[in-house]
Scaffold this active site. Structure first.
Site, PDB file in Angstrom:
ATOM      1  N   TYR A 106     -68.049   6.910   7.043  1.00 36.91           N
ATOM      2  CA  TYR A 106     -68.017   5.556   7.603  1.00 36.91           C
ATOM      3  C   TYR A 106     -66.892   5.317   8.609  1.00 36.91           C
ATOM      4  O   TYR A 106     -66.766   4.214   9.127  1.00 36.91           O
ATOM      5  CB  TYR A 106     -67.927   4.527   6.473  1.00 36.91           C
ATOM      6  CG  TYR A 106     -69.103   4.587   5.524  1.00 36.91           C
ATOM      7  CD1 TYR A 106     -70.396   4.296   5.968  1.00 36.91           C
ATOM      8  CD2 TYR A 106     -68.937   4.956   4.194  1.00 36.91           C
ATOM      9  CE1 TYR A 106     -71.479   4.357   5.116  1.00 36.91           C
ATOM     10  CE2 TYR A 106     -70.013   5.016   3.322  1.00 36.91           C
ATOM     11  CZ  TYR A 106     -71.279   4.724   3.793  1.00 36.91           C
ATOM     12  OH  TYR A 106     -72.353   4.787   2.946  1.00 36.91           O
TER      13      TYR A 106
ATOM     14  N   HIS B 156     -76.643   0.171  10.735  1.00 37.17           N
ATOM     15  CA  HIS B 156     -76.009   1.081   9.774  1.00 37.17           C
ATOM     16  C   HIS B 156     -74.952   1.894  10.489  1.00 37.17           C
ATOM     17  O   HIS B 156     -75.220   2.458  11.563  1.00 37.17           O
ATOM     18  CB  HIS B 156     -77.047   2.008   9.124  1.00 37.17           C
ATOM     19  CG  HIS B 156     -78.067   1.233   8.366  1.00 37.17           C
ATOM     20  ND1 HIS B 156     -77.783   0.655   7.148  1.00 37.17           N
ATOM     21  CD2 HIS B 156     -79.334   0.883   8.669  1.00 37.17           C
ATOM     22  CE1 HIS B 156     -78.847  -0.010   6.737  1.00 37.17           C
ATOM     23  NE2 HIS B 156     -79.804   0.109   7.641  1.00 37.17           N
TER      24      HIS B 156
HETATM   25  O1  CA2 Z   1     -74.361   3.388   7.016  1.00 31.98           O
HETATM   26  C1  CA2 Z   1     -74.318   2.230   6.612  1.00 31.98           C
HETATM   27  O2  CA2 Z   1     -73.790   1.321   7.246  1.00 31.98           O
HETATM   28  C2  CA2 Z   1     -74.875   1.867   5.217  1.00 31.98           C
HETATM   29  O3  CA2 Z   1     -75.559   0.647   5.336  1.00 31.98           O
HETATM   30  C3  CA2 Z   1     -73.693   1.749   4.285  1.00 31.98           C
HETATM   31  C4  CA2 Z   1     -74.088   1.528   2.834  1.00 31.98           C
HETATM   32  C5  CA2 Z   1     -75.119   2.568   2.383  1.00 31.98           C
HETATM   33  O4  CA2 Z   1     -75.577   2.256   1.083  1.00 31.98           O
HETATM   34  C6  CA2 Z   1     -76.308   2.603   3.319  1.00 31.98           C
HETATM   35  O5  CA2 Z   1     -77.195   3.623   2.871  1.00 31.98           O
HETATM   36  C7  CA2 Z   1     -75.869   2.921   4.735  1.00 31.98           C
HETATM   37  C8  CA2 Z   1     -72.890   1.654   1.921  1.00 31.98           C
HETATM   38  C9  CA2 Z   1     -71.786   0.710   2.227  1.00 31.98           C
HETATM   39  C10 CA2 Z   1     -70.610   1.102   1.409  1.00 31.98           C
HETATM   40  O6  CA2 Z   1     -69.526   1.276   2.276  1.00 31.98           O
HETATM   41  C11 CA2 Z   1     -68.425   1.936   1.827  1.00 31.98           C
HETATM   42  C12 CA2 Z   1     -67.426   2.095   2.740  1.00 31.98           C
HETATM   43  C13 CA2 Z   1     -66.289   2.759   2.373  1.00 31.98           C
HETATM   44  C14 CA2 Z   1     -66.151   3.248   1.088  1.00 31.98           C
HETATM   45  C15 CA2 Z   1     -67.155   3.091   0.177  1.00 31.98           C
HETATM   46  C16 CA2 Z   1     -68.312   2.417   0.542  1.00 31.98           C
END
Ligand code: CA2
Length: 161
Positions: free
Chosen positions: A39, A116
């Site tokens: 991310y 995303h």
């Molecule tokens: O890629 C993306 O933006 C997602 O929407 C992010 C979601 C995931 O479930 C989707 O499949 C794709 C997860 C968000 C959680 O974000 C975090 C960021 C840092 C640490 C832990 C989780």
């Protein structure tokens, strides 16, 4: 009876507001604190700043909501119908699970950009399906937080035609 024309007051009589709702779903408050390989290292505050600057450059403003609770997101989406012209949403994990979120987005009848940060199609199979994509105007995945910028620019462009 006045005999006047009836219908959607917002759509017919009110000028469209130059405001976007930017929605971030569960766990996106953790951006920049974990999983930087997936991310990146930007935080949610960075995302919100980028969104505000992108909108402001075109004379628009943004409202933000991030929540780990589905109902809070749905309430914010329903309220956007009153005073926003479009919605940018990263639904987080709810992307892959939530009919209720899709129904809320569908129900407000505003253009929706699904964003995303990661390229969900290069990841686990369960991330390949989105309940939101089928009702979204556009979908951006894998552009990092710049995806929010591209989504806002495209929505504003569509609404300015
Ligand atoms: O890629 C993306 O933006 C997602 O929407 C992010 C979601 C995931 O479930 C989707 O499949 C794709 C997860 C968000 C959680 O974000 C975090 C960021 C840092 C640490 C832990 C989780």
């Amino acid at each position: 009876m006045s005999g006047g024309v009836t219908g959607s007051v917002r759509a017919v009589d009110a000028p469209r507001t130059r405001r976007l709702l930017v929605v971030n779903g569960p766990n996106l408050n953790l951006l920049g604190t974990r999983e930087p390989a997936v991310y990146g290292s930007d935080t949610l505050a960075d995302v919100e700043r980028l969104a505000a600057e992108t909108a402001a450059a075109a004379g628009w403003e943004v409202r933000y909501v991030q929540s780990n609770h589905e109902g809070v997101l749905i309430d914010a989406i329903q309220e956007a119908r009153l005073d926003c012209a479009a919605i940018v949403i990263n639904p987080g994990g709810l992307t892959h699970t939530s009919v209720a979120l899709r129904d809320a987005l569908s129900g407000v009848d505003l253009p929706v950009a699904e964003v995303h940060i990661s390229n969900v199609h290069r990841r686990e199979e369960f991330r390949h399906h989105s309940y939101v994509s089928g009702i979204a105007t556009l979908v951006i995945a894998g552009a990092g937080i710049n995806g929010y910028r591209y989504a806002i620019q495209q929505l504003i462009s569509l609404l300015s035609d």
